[in-house]
Design a protein around this motif. Structure first.
Motif, PDB file in Angstrom:
ATOM      1  N   PRO A 203      57.509   7.747  36.773  1.00 16.59           N
ATOM      2  CA  PRO A 203      57.761   8.813  37.762  1.00 16.59           C
ATOM      3  C   PRO A 203      59.061   8.599  38.517  1.00 16.59           C
ATOM      4  CG  PRO A 203      55.545   7.894  37.971  1.00 16.59           C
ATOM      5  CD  PRO A 203      56.322   6.967  37.094  1.00 16.59           C
ATOM      6  N   TYR A 204      59.565   9.694  39.036  1.00 22.32           N
ATOM      7  CA  TYR A 204      60.754   9.632  39.882  1.00 22.32           C
ATOM      8  C   TYR A 204      60.346   9.007  41.209  1.00 22.32           C
ATOM      9  CZ  TYR A 204      64.980  11.154  42.297  1.00 22.32           C
ATOM     10  OH  TYR A 204      66.154  11.189  43.002  1.00 22.32           O
ATOM     11  N   PRO A 205      60.932   7.865  41.587  1.00 24.69           N
ATOM     12  CA  PRO A 205      60.455   7.163  42.788  1.00 24.69           C
ATOM     13  C   PRO A 205      60.884   7.851  44.081  1.00 24.69           C
ATOM     14  CG  PRO A 205      62.350   6.028  41.865  1.00 24.69           C
ATOM     15  CD  PRO A 205      62.026   7.153  40.920  1.00 24.69           C
ATOM     16  N   VAL A 206      59.998   7.843  45.050  1.00 21.51           N
ATOM     17  CA  VAL A 206      60.312   8.286  46.396  1.00 21.51           C
ATOM     18  C   VAL A 206      60.827   7.076  47.166  1.00 21.51           C
ATOM     19  CG1 VAL A 206      59.386   9.328  48.502  1.00 21.51           C
ATOM     20  CG2 VAL A 206      58.538  10.046  46.265  1.00 21.51           C
ATOM     21  N   GLU A 207      61.822   7.276  48.009  1.00 20.16           N
ATOM     22  CA  GLU A 207      62.438   6.158  48.722  1.00 20.16           C
ATOM     23  C   GLU A 207      61.391   5.365  49.507  1.00 20.16           C
ATOM     24  OE1 GLU A 207      66.059   5.333  51.923  1.00 20.16           O
ATOM     25  OE2 GLU A 207      65.598   7.365  51.227  1.00 20.16           O
ATOM     26  N   GLY A 208      61.341   4.082  49.207  1.00 23.12           N
ATOM     27  CA  GLY A 208      60.390   3.201  49.874  1.00 23.12           C
ATOM     28  C   GLY A 208      59.003   3.235  49.280  1.00 23.12           C
ATOM     29  N   GLN A 209      58.761   4.141  48.320  1.00 23.62           N
ATOM     30  CA  GLN A 209      57.446   4.242  47.705  1.00 23.62           C
ATOM     31  C   GLN A 209      57.592   4.364  46.189  1.00 23.62           C
ATOM     32  OE1 GLN A 209      55.433   7.558  49.468  1.00 23.62           O
ATOM     33  NE2 GLN A 209      55.424   6.686  51.523  1.00 23.62           N
ATOM     34  N   PRO A 210      57.950   3.271  45.519  1.00 19.30           N
ATOM     35  CA  PRO A 210      58.095   3.337  44.054  1.00 19.30           C
ATOM     36  C   PRO A 210      56.752   3.571  43.386  1.00 19.30           C
ATOM     37  CG  PRO A 210      58.216   1.065  44.812  1.00 19.30           C
ATOM     38  CD  PRO A 210      58.175   1.912  46.057  1.00 19.30           C
ATOM     39  N   ASP A 211      56.683   4.623  42.599  1.00 20.01           N
ATOM     40  CA  ASP A 211      55.433   4.938  41.901  1.00 20.01           C
ATOM     41  C   ASP A 211      55.265   4.038  40.693  1.00 20.01           C
ATOM     42  OD1 ASP A 211      54.722   6.958  43.631  1.00 20.01           O
ATOM     43  OD2 ASP A 211      55.828   8.488  42.510  1.00 20.01           O
ATOM     44  N   ALA A 212      54.037   3.731  40.390  1.00 21.44           N
ATOM     45  CA  ALA A 212      53.745   2.894  39.238  1.00 21.44           C
ATOM     46  C   ALA A 212      53.914   3.695  37.952  1.00 21.44           C
ATOM     47  CB  ALA A 212      52.321   2.352  39.333  1.00 21.44           C
ATOM     48  N   VAL A 213      54.394   3.002  36.925  1.00 26.74           N
ATOM     49  CA  VAL A 213      54.423   3.594  35.585  1.00 26.74           C
ATOM     50  C   VAL A 213      52.990   3.844  35.147  1.00 26.74           C
ATOM     51  CG1 VAL A 213      55.079   3.208  33.192  1.00 26.74           C
ATOM     52  CG2 VAL A 213      56.591   2.467  35.034  1.00 26.74           C
ATOM     53  N   ARG A 214      52.752   5.007  34.549  1.00 22.71           N
ATOM     54  CA  ARG A 214      51.393   5.384  34.178  1.00 22.71           C
ATOM     55  C   ARG A 214      51.277   5.624  32.681  1.00 22.71           C
ATOM     56  NH1 ARG A 214      50.490  10.346  35.874  1.00 22.71           N
ATOM     57  NH2 ARG A 214      52.638  10.758  36.471  1.00 22.71           N
ATOM     58  N   VAL A 215      50.123   5.290  32.118  1.00 23.49           N
ATOM     59  CA  VAL A 215      49.779   5.656  30.747  1.00 23.49           C
ATOM     60  C   VAL A 215      48.964   6.936  30.814  1.00 23.49           C
ATOM     61  CG1 VAL A 215      48.618   4.970  28.630  1.00 23.49           C
ATOM     62  CG2 VAL A 215      49.776   3.252  30.026  1.00 23.49           C
ATOM     63  N   VAL A 216      49.449   7.983  30.138  1.00 23.77           N
ATOM     64  CA  VAL A 216      48.889   9.321  30.287  1.00 23.77           C
ATOM     65  C   VAL A 216      48.520   9.877  28.910  1.00 23.77           C
ATOM     66  CG1 VAL A 216      49.351  11.683  31.081  1.00 23.77           C
ATOM     67  CG2 VAL A 216      50.243   9.726  32.370  1.00 23.77           C
ATOM     68  N   VAL A 217      47.399  10.564  28.847  1.00 24.46           N
ATOM     69  CA  VAL A 217      46.999  11.304  27.645  1.00 24.46           C
ATOM     70  C   VAL A 217      47.266  12.783  27.899  1.00 24.46           C
ATOM     71  CG1 VAL A 217      45.109  11.934  26.114  1.00 24.46           C
ATOM     72  CG2 VAL A 217      45.280   9.597  26.969  1.00 24.46           C
ATOM     73  N   VAL A 218      48.082  13.411  27.033  1.00 24.43           N
ATOM     74  CA  VAL A 218      48.517  14.795  27.226  1.00 24.43           C
ATOM     75  C   VAL A 218      47.840  15.697  26.199  1.00 24.43           C
ATOM     76  CG1 VAL A 218      50.498  16.357  27.231  1.00 24.43           C
ATOM     77  CG2 VAL A 218      50.741  14.029  28.120  1.00 24.43           C
ATOM     78  N   ASP A 219      47.296  16.812  26.681  1.00 26.96           N
ATOM     79  CA  ASP A 219      46.741  17.816  25.783  1.00 26.96           C
ATOM     80  C   ASP A 219      47.885  18.564  25.115  1.00 26.96           C
ATOM     81  OD1 ASP A 219      44.478  19.603  24.814  1.00 26.96           O
ATOM     82  OD2 ASP A 219      45.729  21.056  25.870  1.00 26.96           O
ATOM     83  N   ALA A 220      47.927  18.554  23.784  1.00 24.40           N
ATOM     84  CA  ALA A 220      49.064  19.120  23.053  1.00 24.40           C
ATOM     85  C   ALA A 220      49.146  20.630  23.201  1.00 24.40           C
ATOM     86  CB  ALA A 220      48.975  18.737  21.572  1.00 24.40           C
ATOM     87  N   ALA A 221      48.038  21.298  23.441  1.00 26.20           N
ATOM     88  CA  ALA A 221      48.046  22.761  23.525  1.00 26.20           C
ATOM     89  C   ALA A 221      48.565  23.255  24.862  1.00 26.20           C
ATOM     90  CB  ALA A 221      46.641  23.304  23.276  1.00 26.20           C
ATOM     91  N   SER A 222      48.253  22.539  25.952  1.00 27.47           N
ATOM     92  CA  SER A 222      48.620  23.012  27.291  1.00 27.47           C
ATOM     93  C   SER A 222      49.703  22.189  27.949  1.00 27.47           C
ATOM     94  CB  SER A 222      47.369  23.014  28.182  1.00 27.47           C
ATOM     95  OG  SER A 222      46.908  21.688  28.384  1.00 27.47           O
ATOM     96  N   GLY A 223      49.899  20.946  27.524  1.00 31.77           N
ATOM     97  CA  GLY A 223      50.868  20.068  28.170  1.00 31.77           C
ATOM     98  C   GLY A 223      50.325  19.358  29.394  1.00 31.77           C
ATOM     99  N   ARG A 224      49.068  19.625  29.754  1.00 31.80           N
ATOM    100  CA  ARG A 224      48.467  18.957  30.911  1.00 31.80           C
ATOM    101  C   ARG A 224      48.077  17.528  30.553  1.00 31.80           C
ATOM    102  NH1 ARG A 224      46.074  24.108  31.510  1.00 31.80           N
ATOM    103  NH2 ARG A 224      44.203  23.381  30.406  1.00 31.80           N
ATOM    104  N   GLY A 225      48.363  16.617  31.476  1.00 31.01           N
ATOM    105  CA  GLY A 225      48.069  15.219  31.234  1.00 31.01           C
ATOM    106  C   GLY A 225      47.023  14.669  32.185  1.00 31.01           C
ATOM    107  N   ARG A 226      46.351  13.621  31.747  1.00 28.72           N
ATOM    108  CA  ARG A 226      45.403  12.906  32.604  1.00 28.72           C
ATOM    109  C   ARG A 226      45.755  11.418  32.533  1.00 28.72           C
ATOM    110  NH1 ARG A 226      41.655  10.911  28.886  1.00 28.72           N
ATOM    111  NH2 ARG A 226      41.626  12.042  26.898  1.00 28.72           N
ATOM    112  N   THR A 227      45.836  10.819  33.675  1.00 30.01           N
ATOM    113  CA  THR A 227      46.226   9.416  33.749  1.00 30.01           C
ATOM    114  C   THR A 227      45.102   8.532  33.245  1.00 30.01           C
ATOM    115  OG1 THR A 227      47.688   9.832  35.628  1.00 30.01           O
ATOM    116  CG2 THR A 227      46.971   7.568  35.292  1.00 30.01           C
ATOM    117  N   LEU A 228      45.434   7.678  32.295  1.00 28.44           N
ATOM    118  CA  LEU A 228      44.448   6.758  31.756  1.00 28.44           C
ATOM    119  C   LEU A 228      44.344   5.523  32.646  1.00 28.44           C
ATOM    120  CD1 LEU A 228      42.791   7.229  29.208  1.00 28.44           C
ATOM    121  CD2 LEU A 228      44.289   5.657  27.995  1.00 28.44           C
TER     122      LEU A 228
END
Length: 443
Positions: free
Chosen positions: A186-211
């Motif tokens: 993710p694009y980090p917010v200043e002072g709040q670096p977001d963790a890298v996430r493993v995500v499963v994405v639905d190929a039909a809609s593009g919506r993802g869910r964090t594993l």
């Protein structure tokens, strides 16, 4: 002579046109020559424009008919690279793909774009795309690349719904071709670096869910993951800068951790056995996988280091953590990725540019190879899992080019022809005209 005759002759002389002087005749001839030259030049330019417009207006007949559902597609024994003027897949989809790759050649000038990726359809047709690093779905109908999922049969694009500035790296497709496993930085917010996430994405809609989160470590984006053959589990290696690495087996539906297993620096996760009970590892014999090519000064040094590497297969039971080595060691080359299994043969992409079948304990057998050095080679896994390989070599057709190629051909034709015509006119103009003959003096 009588007076009447003299008067008649005088009247006739007055009525007759005076003889043109030689100077007047020369000017008249020059005007005529200029008119003819202008007419010839205009006609030549119109002819050149018509000739240049001919390839733009004309379109070659379509290529071979697409294989229905890829049932007759066969992986070629060798394959050539696409021409830079090949048609674009986004404008002219050529159906399910069997191979995609990027030419290794770098542009001599940094401002020039990287070579486009090649897409070889299951009907043997060639296309190019500027979307680099795509991963094909098992049936070759979809390609996941960066933050998009492209339908190669229609050109439709589905955007992966993540933050606009996030980095998305594709890891694997589900066996059914309905989901994509990705790592999102993710694009980090200043002072709040977001963790890298493993995500499963639905190929039909593009919506993802964090594993599950991979962490904030700089190496977290190098994490690896593979679906099990039935799609119910995912094997993950969450990269860390320090400390031991391990394989984490999670439930593909909800991310529940089922098992973990440590890895040494010379072990690398490759995938699953066909029944999904054991993991497949590749064991390095010369140098560690992630330090062997690190910080080398050039691409050639990297290739040399990869060529010196030797390896063999290992089979690990995640429940008991028992690891069994295959009876053969010292396999040459660099195993990039395990594509799948065909019977007892594991099918691998090796050294970026070839596809090999490897049976434990036996020498590797080459299935397909690129004619030149390529990178990011991928293959539709259904083809190798069904044993559809050994087809004839294929190469990219020279014609027809894409729209830009048509226009470039037409404009180049006009420019070259106009330059030649200008040279001809300049040469003719510099010729010394014939001197006008002087009138004879009367005695």
């Amino acid at each position: 002579m009588t007076t009447d005759l003299r008067r008649v002759l005088a009247d006739l002389a007055e009525q007759s046109r005076p003889l043109n002087s030689q100077d007047h005749l020369w000017r008249r001839g020059r005007r005529l020559r200029r008119r003819r030259r202008f007419t010839a030049t205009l006609g030549g330019l119109l002819a050149l424009l018509a000739l240049a417009a001919l390839p733009i207006a004309w379109r070659a007949t379509p290529g071979p008919v697409q294989a229905a559902d890829g049932r007759t597609a066969v992986l070629p024994s060798s394959f050539g690279l696409a021409w830079s003027w090949q048609q674009f897949a986004e404008r002219s989809p050529n159906g399910p793909a069997m191979l995609t790759f990027v030419e290794e050649q770098r542009p001599a000038v940094e401002i020039l774009p990287e070579p486009p990726a090649t897409l070889i359809g299951q009907d043997g047709s060639y296309r190019t795309t500027w979307r680099i690093g795509g991963r094909l779905s098992p049936d070759g109908r979809l390609m996941a690349v960066q933050k998009s999922i492209i339908d190669l049969t229609s050109g439709r694009t589905v955007t992966i719904n993540e933050h606009e500035y996030s980095t998305v790296r594709v890891l694997d497709w589900s066996p059914q071709g309905t989901e994509v496993l990705v790592v999102v930085d993710p694009y980090p917010v200043e002072g709040q670096p977001d963790a890298v996430r493993v995500v499963v994405v639905d190929a039909a809609s593009g919506r993802g869910r964090t594993l599950l989160p991979a962490g904030v470590d700089p190496l977290a984006t190098d994490s690896e993951g593979m679906f099990s053959p039935d799609g119910s589990k995912i094997a993950l290696v969450l990269r860390r800068s320090a400390g031991p690495q391990q394989v984490t087996i999670v439930d593909a539906a909800d991310g529940t951790v089922r098992a973990t297993m440590p890895l040494t620096d010379r072990q690398r996760l490759a995938g699953w056995t066909p029944d999904g009970t054991n993991l497949v590892l590749v064991a390095a014999e010369v140098c560690d996988w992630f330090t062997c090519t690190r910080n080398l000064p050039s691409r050639q040094h990297v290739l040399d280091a990869r060529a010196r590497q030797r390896w063999h297969l290992q089979f690990a039971d995640p429940a008991t953590r028992d690891v069994v080595d295959e009876p053969r060691t010292g396999r040459p080359g660099w195993p990039d990725r395990l594509v799948g299994w065909y019977g007892r043969d594991s099918v691998w992409i090796v050294d970026d540019h070839e596809i090999d079948a490897i049976r434990p304990g036996e020498p590797a057998r080459r299935l397909s190879v690129a004619d030149g050095r390529v990178q990011q080679l991928d293959v539709a896994s259904d083809l190798v899992k069904q044993g559809r390989f050994g087809g004839p070599a294929i190469h990219a057709p020279v014609w027809p080019p894409n729209t830009e190629g048509y226009w470039l051909l037409g404009i180049s034709t006009v420019v070259v022809a106009a330059a030649l015509l200008l040279v001809v006119l300049l040469v003719r103009r510099r010729r010394r005209p014939l001197a006008a003959a002087k009138p004879e003096s009367s005695g």
